[in-house]
Design a protein around this motif. Structure first.
Motif, PDB file in Angstrom:
ATOM      1  N   THR A 264       6.038  14.242  -3.647  1.00 50.18           N
ATOM      2  CA  THR A 264       5.678  14.979  -4.860  1.00 50.18           C
ATOM      3  C   THR A 264       5.701  14.057  -6.078  1.00 50.18           C
ATOM      4  N   VAL A 265       5.178  14.577  -7.190  1.00 47.15           N
ATOM      5  CA  VAL A 265       5.243  13.838  -8.452  1.00 47.15           C
ATOM      6  C   VAL A 265       6.708  13.509  -8.778  1.00 47.15           C
ATOM      7  N   GLU A 266       7.577  14.504  -8.562  1.00 45.20           N
ATOM      8  CA  GLU A 266       9.015  14.288  -8.825  1.00 45.20           C
ATOM      9  C   GLU A 266       9.568  13.147  -7.981  1.00 45.20           C
ATOM     10  N   ASP A 267       9.182  13.125  -6.696  1.00 43.81           N
ATOM     11  CA  ASP A 267       9.648  12.048  -5.813  1.00 43.81           C
ATOM     12  C   ASP A 267       9.231  10.686  -6.368  1.00 43.81           C
ATOM     13  N   VAL A 268       7.967  10.602  -6.806  1.00 39.88           N
ATOM     14  CA  VAL A 268       7.463   9.324  -7.340  1.00 39.88           C
ATOM     15  C   VAL A 268       8.258   8.939  -8.585  1.00 39.88           C
ATOM     16  N   MET A 269       8.484   9.923  -9.453  1.00 38.06           N
ATOM     17  CA  MET A 269       9.231   9.654 -10.687  1.00 38.06           C
ATOM     18  C   MET A 269      10.602   9.055 -10.366  1.00 38.06           C
ATOM     19  N   HIS A 270      11.289   9.674  -9.402  1.00 37.59           N
ATOM     20  CA  HIS A 270      12.648   9.217  -9.084  1.00 37.59           C
ATOM     21  C   HIS A 270      12.652   7.884  -8.352  1.00 37.59           C
ATOM     22  N   SER A 271      11.771   7.749  -7.373  1.00 42.27           N
ATOM     23  CA  SER A 271      11.866   6.536  -6.559  1.00 42.27           C
ATOM     24  C   SER A 271      11.350   5.306  -7.310  1.00 42.27           C
ATOM     25  N   LEU A 272      10.410   5.504  -8.230  1.00 41.35           N
ATOM     26  CA  LEU A 272       9.886   4.339  -8.965  1.00 41.35           C
ATOM     27  C   LEU A 272      10.384   4.275 -10.410  1.00 41.35           C
ATOM     28  N   ALA A 273      11.191   5.301 -10.798  1.00 44.50           N
ATOM     29  CA  ALA A 273      11.706   5.364 -12.166  1.00 44.50           C
ATOM     30  C   ALA A 273      10.584   5.272 -13.196  1.00 44.50           C
ATOM     31  N   VAL A 274       9.610   6.158 -13.036  1.00 39.81           N
ATOM     32  CA  VAL A 274       8.487   6.211 -13.991  1.00 39.81           C
ATOM     33  C   VAL A 274       8.342   7.648 -14.490  1.00 39.81           C
ATOM     34  N   PRO A 275       7.759   7.820 -15.678  1.00 43.12           N
ATOM     35  CA  PRO A 275       7.535   9.176 -16.180  1.00 43.12           C
ATOM     36  C   PRO A 275       6.304   9.823 -15.513  1.00 43.12           C
ATOM     37  N   VAL A 280      -0.779  10.084 -11.358  1.00 46.98           N
ATOM     38  CA  VAL A 280      -1.937  10.966 -11.215  1.00 46.98           C
ATOM     39  C   VAL A 280      -1.803  11.717  -9.899  1.00 46.98           C
ATOM     40  N   LYS A 281      -1.973  13.049  -9.959  1.00 48.33           N
ATOM     41  CA  LYS A 281      -1.893  13.808  -8.711  1.00 48.33           C
ATOM     42  C   LYS A 281      -3.280  14.289  -8.296  1.00 48.33           C
ATOM     43  N   GLY A 298       0.162  13.683 -13.823  1.00 52.28           N
ATOM     44  CA  GLY A 298       1.269  14.231 -13.040  1.00 52.28           C
ATOM     45  C   GLY A 298       1.995  15.410 -13.657  1.00 52.28           C
ATOM     46  N   ASP A 299       2.044  15.458 -14.993  1.00 53.39           N
ATOM     47  CA  ASP A 299       2.786  16.534 -15.656  1.00 53.39           C
ATOM     48  C   ASP A 299       1.892  17.712 -16.031  1.00 53.39           C
ATOM     49  N   ARG A 300       0.609  17.667 -15.640  1.00 52.48           N
ATOM     50  CA  ARG A 300      -0.328  18.727 -16.044  1.00 52.48           C
ATOM     51  C   ARG A 300      -0.546  19.737 -14.945  1.00 52.48           C
ATOM     52  N   GLU A 301      -1.105  20.891 -15.356  1.00 51.74           N
ATOM     53  CA  GLU A 301      -1.449  21.936 -14.399  1.00 51.74           C
ATOM     54  C   GLU A 301      -2.962  22.017 -14.302  1.00 51.74           C
ATOM     55  N   LEU A 302      -3.467  22.012 -13.086  1.00 52.19           N
ATOM     56  CA  LEU A 302      -4.913  22.131 -12.920  1.00 52.19           C
ATOM     57  C   LEU A 302      -5.359  23.560 -13.240  1.00 52.19           C
ATOM     58  N   LEU A 352      -7.981   7.962 -20.118  1.00 52.92           N
ATOM     59  CA  LEU A 352      -7.182   7.215 -21.100  1.00 52.92           C
ATOM     60  C   LEU A 352      -5.915   6.618 -20.508  1.00 52.92           C
ATOM     61  N   MET A 353      -5.732   6.795 -19.192  1.00 57.08           N
ATOM     62  CA  MET A 353      -4.508   6.275 -18.578  1.00 57.08           C
ATOM     63  C   MET A 353      -4.744   4.857 -18.053  1.00 57.08           C
ATOM     64  N   ASP A 354      -3.806   3.980 -18.369  1.00 59.26           N
ATOM     65  CA  ASP A 354      -3.912   2.605 -17.881  1.00 59.26           C
ATOM     66  C   ASP A 354      -2.882   2.364 -16.784  1.00 59.26           C
ATOM     67  N   ASN A 355      -3.301   1.677 -15.748  1.00 57.78           N
ATOM     68  CA  ASN A 355      -2.362   1.220 -14.707  1.00 57.78           C
ATOM     69  C   ASN A 355      -1.474   2.345 -14.171  1.00 57.78           C
ATOM     70  N   PHE A 356      -2.129   3.406 -13.722  1.00 54.45           N
ATOM     71  CA  PHE A 356      -1.323   4.535 -13.257  1.00 54.45           C
ATOM     72  C   PHE A 356      -1.011   4.447 -11.763  1.00 54.45           C
ATOM     73  N   ILE A 357      -0.191   5.396 -11.340  1.00 49.85           N
ATOM     74  CA  ILE A 357       0.266   5.447  -9.942  1.00 49.85           C
ATOM     75  C   ILE A 357      -0.340   6.672  -9.276  1.00 49.85           C
ATOM     76  N   CYS A 358      -0.800   6.500  -8.012  1.00 52.13           N
ATOM     77  CA  CYS A 358      -1.306   7.658  -7.276  1.00 52.13           C
ATOM     78  C   CYS A 358      -1.158   7.382  -5.782  1.00 52.13           C
ATOM     79  N   GLY A 359      -1.425   8.393  -4.968  1.00 56.26           N
ATOM     80  CA  GLY A 359      -1.365   8.206  -3.528  1.00 56.26           C
ATOM     81  C   GLY A 359      -2.426   7.209  -3.083  1.00 56.26           C
ATOM     82  N   ALA A 360      -2.176   6.573  -1.919  1.00 48.44           N
ATOM     83  CA  ALA A 360      -3.068   5.502  -1.456  1.00 48.44           C
ATOM     84  C   ALA A 360      -4.041   5.979  -0.385  1.00 48.44           C
TER      85      ALA A 360
END
Ligand code: 9G3
Length: 569
Positions: A264-275, A280-281, A298-302, A352-360
């Motif tokens: 989950t987004v939360e998992d990514v936040m905790h394991s990589l210590a990122v906001p 991106v989900k 990650g913090d938005r609702e579709l 507008l997001m630079d260098n973001f994190i997402c699933g591979a």
């Protein structure tokens, strides 16, 4: 009416399925009873409230130039095939066959019937505009009928349809309805808001919802106190975010990292210590026979309505985990837009997001330093997220706030969607054939009753707004065995009923506490209590259901006092 004779069977325990307060109170106070899922009987008190609501609605529809009709509930399939909607609604339509195996539906709404009626008998611009309405039961086989009268499978609706020569005519009809609806909810003493709405599958281009404000409401509303913009969150536009002037970060090299168990987004936040703002989900939907992916921060609702409108599809269903892993060969927690096998639709913030994190798109892996454009090119970039508190108002840029409401009315400009499909035309001034320009306008009558309770209650029960209360006043003699109390009670009863007031007299041989509890639960707005102490001084007690204090009023002034209160509310 005597309390002892009113059929309002009260309940001590409410069925656990009653999730919201209006459902609980209407059951407990003996207003409604369930017959089958989402189908209710209205008992005498409820039917009195419904008739009051219907009367207000009728008066305002008539004032706006509407003419009342009553159309069939049983509707032939052919008409729905003509409009192209027989296949659209699937199991939501109650379908039945007659003895000749001909197909029918129980009317979920009446666009098809009214368009046919008008097509058959209206041929000239001279007969327009035409505003026809009815108040009738409607049938929709909801997947999960819930919340009592809020989402029933059988419910009472007022539906009006307008037929005009041109767009200007439609604008005028629409404005009349907008104003009539405002008067209706005003007259019912309900706190309401008009919001911009999505016109959804019904077609057409302008639409407003009338929302009764209630914290339990299903609808989330965003509004601006500065410019009075208000919209259903489904509709509320999010202005394209401005690049905030800060220099965009330089794109770093794409990096694949091993992230076992990170889903989950939360998992990514905790394991990589990122906001969440740097994640991106990706959400996979089944859209009319194709899997598509929507990507948002990650913090938005579709916002599914926005996505559906963008895709122009009939059916939009979120794919479940099994579908995703079977079809795309990757689990939901590892999805991403880079190298995706599905079409990608990106929310405008992603740009507008630079260098973001997402699933591979590979189980147990994520990508870092992803950039739109360099690493993937979406099918479309669009506004796909829900507006939230603090977002800039799309009209004046001030900060938006949010609140909740219950949709009790909805008005739509339809244009020619139905008249064209069903070839409903008239001859204009120049003898030219043209399709009618239509609008449709609904008020949920039974839902309005529930919404009124949702908005007006306390821990002791319902507090009916005076204009729609089943009775306006209840007289409670403390001891029915004392003739002087009963005589006075009946004397006041006769005087007030004689004026046309709707009065209950609690003639039951019950303790005062029980009577007060029942009066509170039932929600009768005014109570006159006749007890021995006050009576010694020739006084009676008056209590407003919505206030705590009682006042003592001299017996000879009681009629005037009640009239004075009634004129204020
Ligand atoms: C259906 C079924 C469910 C539906 C409809 C048709 C919603 C449908 C939209 C409307 C629009 C307006 C007249 C009064 C105001 C609202 N649910 N809608 O058309 F067959 Cl199963 O009903 N209709």
């Amino acid at each position: 009416m005597k309390s002892s004779e009113i059929f309002n069977p009260t309940l001590r325990e409410v069925p656990s399925e009653a999730e919201i307060v209006s459902h609980q109170l209407l059951l407990r106070a003996g207003f409604i009873r369930k017959n089958s899922g989402g189908v209710y009987s209205y008992l005498p008190l409820a039917f009195r409230v419904l008739k009051k609501i219907m009367n207000i609605v009728r008066e305002e529809m008539d004032r706006a130039g509407g003419q009342e009709v009553l159309m069939p509930i049983i509707q032939p399939a052919e008409l729905w095939q003509e409009s192209g909607r027989w296949e659209v609604y699937g199991d939501e339509m109650f379908r039945l066959k007659d003895r000749h195996k001909r197909s029918f539906a129980l009317g979920p709404t009446h666009e098809e019937i009214i368009t046919t009626l008008v097509k058959q008998d209206v041929h000239s611009y001279r007969d327009l505009p035409l505003l026809l309405y009815q108040i009738q039961n409607k049938y929709r086989d909801e997947i999960r009928p819930r919340f009592g009268l809020m989402r029933g499978r059988e419910f009472i609706m007022k539906d009006l349809y307008s037929f005009d020569i041109d767009e200007d005519g439609l604008d005028l009809s629409y404005k009349k309805m907008y104003e009539a609806y405002s008067r209706i909810f005003e007259r019912m003493n309900l706190k309401y808001r008009v919001v911009e709405a999505d016109s959804g599958a019904i077609g057409g281009n302008e639409s407003h919802e009338f929302m009764v404000m209630a914290s339990s409401g299903e609808a989330e509303i965003v509004y601006c106190d500065k410019c009075h913009y208000a919209a259903n969150v489904e509709k509320a536009q999010c202005p394209a975010p401005e690049p905030d002037g800060a220099k965009r970060a330089e794109a770093r090299p794409l990096e694949k990292i091993h992230t076992p168990g990170v889903r989950t987004v939360e998992d990514v936040m905790h394991s990589l210590a990122v906001p969440a703002e740097s994640i991106v989900k990706t959400l996979i939907y089944w859209a009319d026979g194709e899997y598509v992916g929507a990507v948002i921060r990650g913090d938005r609702e579709l916002n599914e309505v926005k996505l559906k409108n963008l895709l122009g599809c009939n059916e939009l269903l979120i794919a479940d985990e099994n579908q995703v892993s079977q079809v795309l060969g990757v689990s939901v927690g590892s999805l991403g837009p880079v190298g995706a096998e599905f079409k990608v639709y990106a929310d405008q913030e992603i740009e507008l997001m630079d260098n973001f994190i997402c699933g591979a798109n590979e189980d147990g892996y994520h990508l870092m330093n992803v950039n739109l454009g360099r690493d993937f090119v979406p099918e479309t970039i669009a506004d796909l997220r829900n507006a939230i508190k603090g977002d800039p108002c799309p009209v004046c840029s001030a900060e938006l706030d949010t609140t909740r409401g219950i949709e009790v009315g909805h008005i739509f400009k339809l244009g020619t969607k139905y008249s064209e499909a069903m070839k409903a035309t008239f001859l204009d001034k120049n003898g030219q054939e043209r399709p009618f320009i239509m609008g449709c306008y609904g008020i949920g009558i039974s839902r309005t009753m529930a919404a009124a309770v949702e908005q007006n209650h306390d821990e002791n029960g319902i507090i009916w707004p005076l204009p729609i209360a089943p009775y306006q006043l209840i007289i409670v003699p403390i001891n029915t065995k004392k003739t002087e109390q009963m005589d006075l009670a009946w004397s006041i009863y006769e005087q007030l009923s004689g004026q046309g007031l709707e009065v209950i007299i609690d003639d039951r041989d019950e303790r005062a506490g029980v009577k007060f509890k029942d009066a509170d639960l039932t929600g009768i707005p005014l109570r006159i209590t006749i007890g021995p102490k006050a009576l010694q001084e020739n006084k009676v007690e008056v209590k407003k259901r919505w206030e705590n204090e009682t006042v003592l009023i001299a017996v000879e002034d009681i009629v005037e006092e009640i009239n004075s209160i009634l004129s204020q509310y």
